[in-house]
Design a protein around this motif. Structure first.
Motif, short mmCIF file in Angstrom:
data_model
loop_
_atom_site.label_atom_id
_atom_site.label_comp_id
_atom_site.label_asym_id
_atom_site.label_seq_id
_atom_site.Cartn_x
_atom_site.Cartn_y
_atom_site.Cartn_z
N THR A 118 0.64 -1.07 -0.01
CA THR A 118 0.01 -0.19 -0.04
C THR A 118 0.72 1.20 -0.21
OG1 THR A 118 -1.58 -1.29 1.22
CG2 THR A 118 -2.06 1.14 1.19
N ASP A 119 0.49 2.26 -0.93
CA ASP A 119 1.24 3.55 -0.88
C ASP A 119 0.47 4.65 -0.42
OD1 ASP A 119 3.56 2.05 -2.28
OD2 ASP A 119 2.22 1.87 -3.97
N VAL A 120 1.02 5.74 0.01
CA VAL A 120 0.20 6.88 0.33
C VAL A 120 0.63 8.03 -0.70
CG1 VAL A 120 0.03 8.70 2.11
CG2 VAL A 120 0.49 6.22 2.69
N GLU A 121 -0.37 8.83 -0.85
CA GLU A 121 -0.50 9.86 -1.95
C GLU A 121 0.73 10.71 -1.73
OE1 GLU A 121 -3.27 13.33 -3.68
OE2 GLU A 121 -3.80 12.50 -1.61
N MET A 148 6.48 9.26 -8.30
CA MET A 148 5.57 9.67 -6.98
C MET A 148 4.14 9.23 -7.49
SD MET A 148 5.08 13.59 -5.72
CE MET A 148 6.97 13.61 -4.92
N VAL A 149 3.47 8.71 -6.39
CA VAL A 149 2.12 8.18 -6.71
C VAL A 149 1.14 9.58 -6.24
CG1 VAL A 149 2.43 5.89 -6.40
CG2 VAL A 149 1.89 7.15 -4.42
N ARG A 150 -0.23 9.55 -7.11
CA ARG A 150 -1.19 10.35 -6.90
C ARG A 150 -2.36 9.65 -6.75
NH1 ARG A 150 -1.28 13.84 -12.32
NH2 ARG A 150 -1.24 11.62 -12.87
N ARG A 151 -3.32 10.44 -6.05
CA ARG A 151 -4.71 9.61 -5.90
C ARG A 151 -5.31 9.18 -7.10
NH1 ARG A 151 -8.39 13.62 -2.74
NH2 ARG A 151 -6.59 14.02 -1.91
N LEU A 191 -1.43 -0.52 -8.35
CA LEU A 191 -1.39 0.30 -7.36
C LEU A 191 -2.57 0.45 -6.37
CD1 LEU A 191 0.51 3.15 -9.62
CD2 LEU A 191 1.47 1.59 -8.04
N ASP A 192 -2.25 0.39 -5.03
CA ASP A 192 -3.16 0.67 -4.08
C ASP A 192 -2.82 1.95 -3.41
OD1 ASP A 192 -5.12 0.24 -2.21
OD2 ASP A 192 -4.19 -1.42 -1.19
N VAL A 193 -3.26 2.98 -3.67
CA VAL A 193 -2.78 4.60 -3.14
C VAL A 193 -4.01 4.69 -2.04
CG1 VAL A 193 -2.33 6.59 -3.73
CG2 VAL A 193 -1.90 4.72 -5.26
N MET A 194 -3.56 5.39 -0.81
CA MET A 194 -4.45 5.86 0.19
C MET A 194 -4.04 7.49 -0.12
SD MET A 194 -4.98 2.85 1.45
CE MET A 194 -5.70 3.08 3.14
N ALA A 220 -17.51 14.37 1.06
CA ALA A 220 -16.28 13.81 1.20
C ALA A 220 -15.66 12.61 0.70
CB ALA A 220 -15.66 13.91 2.89
N GLU A 221 -14.72 12.55 -0.16
CA GLU A 221 -14.19 11.21 -0.74
C GLU A 221 -12.65 10.89 -0.17
OE1 GLU A 221 -14.93 11.12 -4.85
OE2 GLU A 221 -17.17 11.16 -4.56
N GLY A 222 -12.44 9.74 0.31
CA GLY A 222 -10.98 9.62 0.55
C GLY A 222 -10.67 8.00 0.55
N LYS A 223 -9.48 7.50 0.77
CA LYS A 223 -9.11 6.13 0.94
C LYS A 223 -8.34 6.10 2.30
CE LYS A 223 -7.87 1.91 -1.59
NZ LYS A 223 -7.44 1.38 -2.92
N PRO A 224 -8.62 5.45 3.10
CA PRO A 224 -9.95 4.91 3.55
C PRO A 224 -10.97 6.03 3.71
CG PRO A 224 -8.42 4.86 5.50
CD PRO A 224 -7.70 5.57 4.32
N LYS A 225 -12.03 5.40 3.53
CA LYS A 225 -13.40 6.32 3.68
C LYS A 225 -13.15 7.16 4.84
CE LYS A 225 -18.31 6.15 3.42
NZ LYS A 225 -19.62 5.12 3.44
#
Length: 428
Positions: free
Chosen positions: A145-148, A198-201, A226-229, A259-264
């Motif tokens: 898992t990666d972070v934005e 660099m990862v983005r959402r 890719l699994d991006v948080m 509001a939208e995000g990951k995780p919710k």
């Protein structure tokens, strides 16, 4: 005395040194162009079948034989001295010797010689090239898992190929550039390519593909999704009044927060920037409701949302406008002027169109009233001067009024001029 003949095995053993001598002499014969003996190079994938063909353009029934890279005879005419059963005779004639080699391995690579026993002897060779496709193609990642906003690194390895492979990277449909390193082990090559970005959402769920280009394979690739948080993305919209409508005093207001995000997002709340929420504000989950607006409700309202990655917010600036009022049309007893009622609203920034419309209407109304008042004043003055217009009289002609004829009137008028006390003038 009868002579005794040698047994057949003994004769074959005696002929073997002679045969080897002939082969050695043939090995010294140079390969040249324009010979009757022709062949072609062969490229084959490991494990498949290679076919070697020795052909004679103008056959004269001379003997054809095929030798391996170690100069060992594989076939002499249609006879196979070599014990390797992978070599099989496909065709033999005075003009061609064709042999197949099954289950080819890297050790079979090299030059194979075709010899034709003519005077002088002829020789040519064909080269077998063995291709080995890469094995164990895989992508190595640092974490699942990666972070934005973080930079990630992926490594793709293609092992034990011949020749070395070329690795290409794709993120979705876009090609990216990686950095490759080649390691050689004996006759095999291992290629490792490293990719960093660099990862983005927007990259969440996008496949990263490692694709291999090699002459032994048509399509060989592996991929990683890719699994991006990422932290929430917040939006505030005006549900009532309808979007773009003015928020007036005494009316209701309802705001919706999304509001939208990951995780919710797990936590959403409303607040008022630099002040407390008014007591009559009702907050229900993601909605904010004010039943009766007033000037004290002015301010910035903020919706905040958060998850394991971080916190985000969106602001809504509230300005409560005055309730609408109407200017009555002016009236007069001397003239009738019809006007359109104009609604005056207290508008500010954010409602530029309404501000300009109201200002123009007010100015136009004032100008109309002024013009109308000036017209009325001119009419009244005109009527006044017309009504009080008089005649200019003097006592100089007083005698003329009582005269019996014209001559007497002249005499009386002249005589009146001598009396200075009667020259007073009056306005009646």
């Amino acid at each position: 005395m009868a002579s005794r003949s040698e047994p057949a095995p003994a004769a074959a053993a005696a002929a073997l040194p002679l045969l080897l001598l002939l082969l050695s002499a043939a090995a010294l014969i140079p390969r040249g162009d324009g010979q009757n003996l022709v062949t072609e190079d062969v490229t084959v994938v490991e494990g498949e079948v290679a076919t070697i063909s020795c052909r004679v353009k103008n056959s004269d029934d001379s003997v054809i034989q095929l030798l391996n890279p170690n100069r060992q005879t594989i076939y002499f005419r249609d006879f196979r001295p070599l014990k390797d059963s992978r070599f099989q005779l496909v065709n033999f004639s005075n003009s061609e010797l064709r042999v197949s080699l099954t289950n080819v391995s890297v050790s079979d690579e090299g030059r194979y010689f075709c010899q034709l026993y003519t005077d002088p002897p002829q020789e040519t060779y064909t080269t077998i090239t063995v291709l080995v496709p890469p094995r164990n193609l895989m992508i190595d990642i640092q974490k699942e898992t990666d972070v934005e906003g973080e930079e990630i690194e992926l490594n793709c390895t293609a092992m034990a190929s011949r020749p070395a492979t070329t690795i290409r990277w794709f993120k979705g449909s876009k090609e990216l550039t990686g950095k490759s390193e080649v390691e050689r082990w004996s006759d095999m090559f291992t290629v490792t390519s490293q990719l960093s970005f660099m990862v983005r959402r927007e990259d969440d769920g996008v496949p990263v593909v490692c694709q291999v280009e090699h002459p032994a394979v048509k399509e060989l690739q592996t991929m990683h999704y890719l699994d991006v948080m990422y932290k929430p993305h917040v939006q505030v919209s005006q549900k009532y009044p309808l979007q773009g409508g003015l928020t007036r005093e005494g009316e209701s207001l309802e705001l919706v927060c999304q509001a939208e995000g990951k995780p919710k997002p797990t936590d959403m709340k409303w607040l008022r920037v630099d002040d407390e929420l008014p007591q009559h504000v009702i907050v229900s989950r993601s909605n904010l409701h004010i039943s009766s607006l007033n000037k004290t409700d002015n301010g910035t309202y903020r919706c905040e949302a958060s998850n394991a990655v971080g916190k985000s917010y969106a602001d809504y600036m509230l300005y409560v406008y005055d309730p609408p009022t109407t200017i009555p049309p002016p009236t007069t007893t001397t003239a009738t002027l019809t006007t359109i009622p104009t609604t005056i609203t207290d508008s500010r920034a954010g409602e530029d169109g309404s501000i300009r419309a109201v200002d123009h209407a007010v100015i136009g109304g004032v100008v109309a009233v002024v013009v109308f008042a000036m017209l009325c004043l001119l009419i009244i003055l005109g009527r006044y001067f017309a009504r009080h217009k008089g005649t200019y009289f003097t006592h100089e002609a007083k005698g003329a009024d009582d005269a019996a004829d014209a001559d007497t009137a002249i005499i009386n008028a002249e005589g009146g001029q001598n009396n200075s006390e009667e020259k007073k003038e009056y306005f009646i």
